[in-house]
Design a protein around this motif. Sequence first.
Motif, PDB file in Angstrom:
ATOM      1  N   PHE A  53       0.841  -1.252  -0.022  1.00 26.96           N
ATOM      2  CA  PHE A  53      -0.059  -0.054  -0.102  1.00 26.96           C
ATOM      3  C   PHE A  53       0.797   0.972  -0.002  1.00 26.96           C
ATOM      4  O   PHE A  53       0.313   2.262  -0.401  1.00 26.96           O
ATOM      5  CB  PHE A  53      -0.953  -0.060   1.119  1.00 26.96           C
ATOM      6  N   ARG A  89      -1.230   3.518  -2.465  1.00 28.05           N
ATOM      7  CA  ARG A  89      -1.841   2.480  -3.454  1.00 28.05           C
ATOM      8  C   ARG A  89      -3.250   2.523  -2.468  1.00 28.05           C
ATOM      9  O   ARG A  89      -3.283   1.791  -1.500  1.00 28.05           O
ATOM     10  CB  ARG A  89      -1.059   1.370  -3.823  1.00 28.05           C
ATOM     11  N   ALA A  90      -4.368   2.625  -3.408  1.00 28.96           N
ATOM     12  CA  ALA A  90      -5.537   2.214  -2.881  1.00 28.96           C
ATOM     13  C   ALA A  90      -5.970   0.940  -2.444  1.00 28.96           C
ATOM     14  O   ALA A  90      -5.298   0.067  -3.017  1.00 28.96           O
ATOM     15  CB  ALA A  90      -6.773   2.691  -3.811  1.00 28.96           C
ATOM     16  N   HIS A 104      -6.053   0.022   1.452  1.00 29.78           N
ATOM     17  CA  HIS A 104      -6.017   0.017   2.881  1.00 29.78           C
ATOM     18  C   HIS A 104      -7.026   0.750   3.454  1.00 29.78           C
ATOM     19  O   HIS A 104      -6.820   2.102   3.158  1.00 29.78           O
ATOM     20  CB  HIS A 104      -4.799   0.063   2.950  1.00 29.78           C
ATOM     21  N   PRO A 105      -7.909   0.402   4.194  1.00 33.83           N
ATOM     22  CA  PRO A 105      -8.914   1.601   4.965  1.00 33.83           C
ATOM     23  C   PRO A 105      -8.130   2.783   5.708  1.00 33.83           C
ATOM     24  O   PRO A 105      -8.550   3.816   5.518  1.00 33.83           O
ATOM     25  CB  PRO A 105      -9.814   0.396   5.898  1.00 33.83           C
ATOM     26  N   TRP A 135      -4.787   3.879   5.140  1.00 38.67           N
ATOM     27  CA  TRP A 135      -4.264   4.891   4.247  1.00 38.67           C
ATOM     28  C   TRP A 135      -5.561   5.534   3.403  1.00 38.67           C
ATOM     29  O   TRP A 135      -5.002   6.545   2.742  1.00 38.67           O
ATOM     30  CB  TRP A 135      -3.196   4.139   3.400  1.00 38.67           C
ATOM     31  N   ASP A 136      -6.283   4.775   2.915  1.00 38.26           N
ATOM     32  CA  ASP A 136      -7.158   5.423   1.938  1.00 38.26           C
ATOM     33  C   ASP A 136      -7.990   6.521   3.035  1.00 38.26           C
ATOM     34  O   ASP A 136      -8.120   7.620   2.065  1.00 38.26           O
ATOM     35  CB  ASP A 136      -8.223   4.402   1.800  1.00 38.26           C
ATOM     36  N   THR A 137      -8.321   6.523   3.917  1.00 40.46           N
ATOM     37  CA  THR A 137      -8.794   7.500   5.110  1.00 40.46           C
ATOM     38  C   THR A 137      -8.054   8.536   5.274  1.00 40.46           C
ATOM     39  O   THR A 137      -8.309   9.728   5.025  1.00 40.46           O
ATOM     40  CB  THR A 137      -9.466   6.960   6.357  1.00 40.46           C
ATOM     41  N   THR A 156      -5.347   9.850   3.278  1.00 43.39           N
ATOM     42  CA  THR A 156      -5.115  10.474   2.020  1.00 43.39           C
ATOM     43  C   THR A 156      -6.527  11.232   1.804  1.00 43.39           C
ATOM     44  O   THR A 156      -6.193  12.294   1.228  1.00 43.39           O
ATOM     45  CB  THR A 156      -4.797   9.482   1.219  1.00 43.39           C
ATOM     46  N   ARG A 157      -7.558  10.914   2.111  1.00 39.90           N
ATOM     47  CA  ARG A 157      -8.758  11.557   1.853  1.00 39.90           C
ATOM     48  C   ARG A 157      -8.803  12.924   2.787  1.00 39.90           C
ATOM     49  O   ARG A 157      -9.090  13.820   2.252  1.00 39.90           O
ATOM     50  CB  ARG A 157      -9.947  10.716   1.906  1.00 39.90           C
ATOM     51  N   ARG A 188      -0.981  12.928  -1.415  1.00 43.15           N
ATOM     52  CA  ARG A 188      -0.846  11.823  -2.471  1.00 43.15           C
ATOM     53  C   ARG A 188       0.478  11.331  -2.203  1.00 43.15           C
ATOM     54  O   ARG A 188       0.897   9.919  -2.651  1.00 43.15           O
ATOM     55  CB  ARG A 188      -0.794  12.386  -3.976  1.00 43.15           C
TER      56      ARG A 188
END
Length: 301
Positions: free
Chosen positions: A147, A171-172, A174-175, A177-179, A181-182, A187
């Motif tokens: 990720f 990299r999308a 993983h809950p 890391w996705d959260t 970055t959002r 990035r």
Amino acid sequence: MSLVDQAGSHVVIVSCNVEPGHLAWAQSNFRIRVWDRRQLEEELNRLPSGHTGLMGRFAKFFHEVAEVEYVGELARNIAETPYSLEAETGRLSVSGAPASFTAGKEDPLYEGTRLRNKLAAIPPGREHAKAYEAVIQEIVFYLFGRFLVDPKPQSRTEEGLDILDIVYRVRAGHPFWDTLTRDFRTRAIIFECKNYSDGITPNQIYSTERYVNVSALRSVCFLVSRKEPQENAELAAFGAMREGGKLFVLLHDKHLAEMLDIRQTQVRQETDAGTPVRDFSNDPSEVLDQVIYDFLTRVAR
């Protein structure tokens, strides 16, 4: 079973050995003390000589439990293990322990332990800065390699030390890391490595802050050091968050050790299940999430 120790803390006693990562998580989140088999044996050994009967009963119980665990582990590794079944007694004879019993440094099931030992063996100080940075990169790959990708080490000089910043692309999938970055519109994730003998000071926050750029979608920095940061360093991190929207996550060796224990347990569970599917409910990112949550709840207006 449970009891209350002399300090007034609740003690939960379990008959099995608990993975260090699970042990630390339970004690931290539920304000309890947990005695697994190892800890209970230590406590029993501290008892006066008049309690030998109690110690003997526990010793017999532990021995019986160990035999059950051994046979269970053997069953999961039977294809790799020379064995025979005695017709008359029904005993299982083993001519060699399963591969997973041996904590060899090349065994992937013990990679977390290997990295913990490797980290602990590096002395703090400028002459070991590069070795420390290399181990941090190994650890990040072990914890989140699928990720956090495309690591870009960048050498520079600060206060007479060669410092290696590591920048990762997320990299999308993983809950956590996705959260992250959002929520922070980033990035790229920066890891800044500080192999200092003492806890970091505000100067390390100020000098790193110019590399953290909200407009360039590079707003998050994990600042990794050997010891807990000095109090004023956290105040500087509060200021960077409050005034510029820049998130500094201050980590040290204890955080890394806890995450390595959790990841090692996770890998073992994936191996036992025979599937590489990752269990995000038992993930080292829980440590990062807790650190960030504790930080954000204390940022003043």
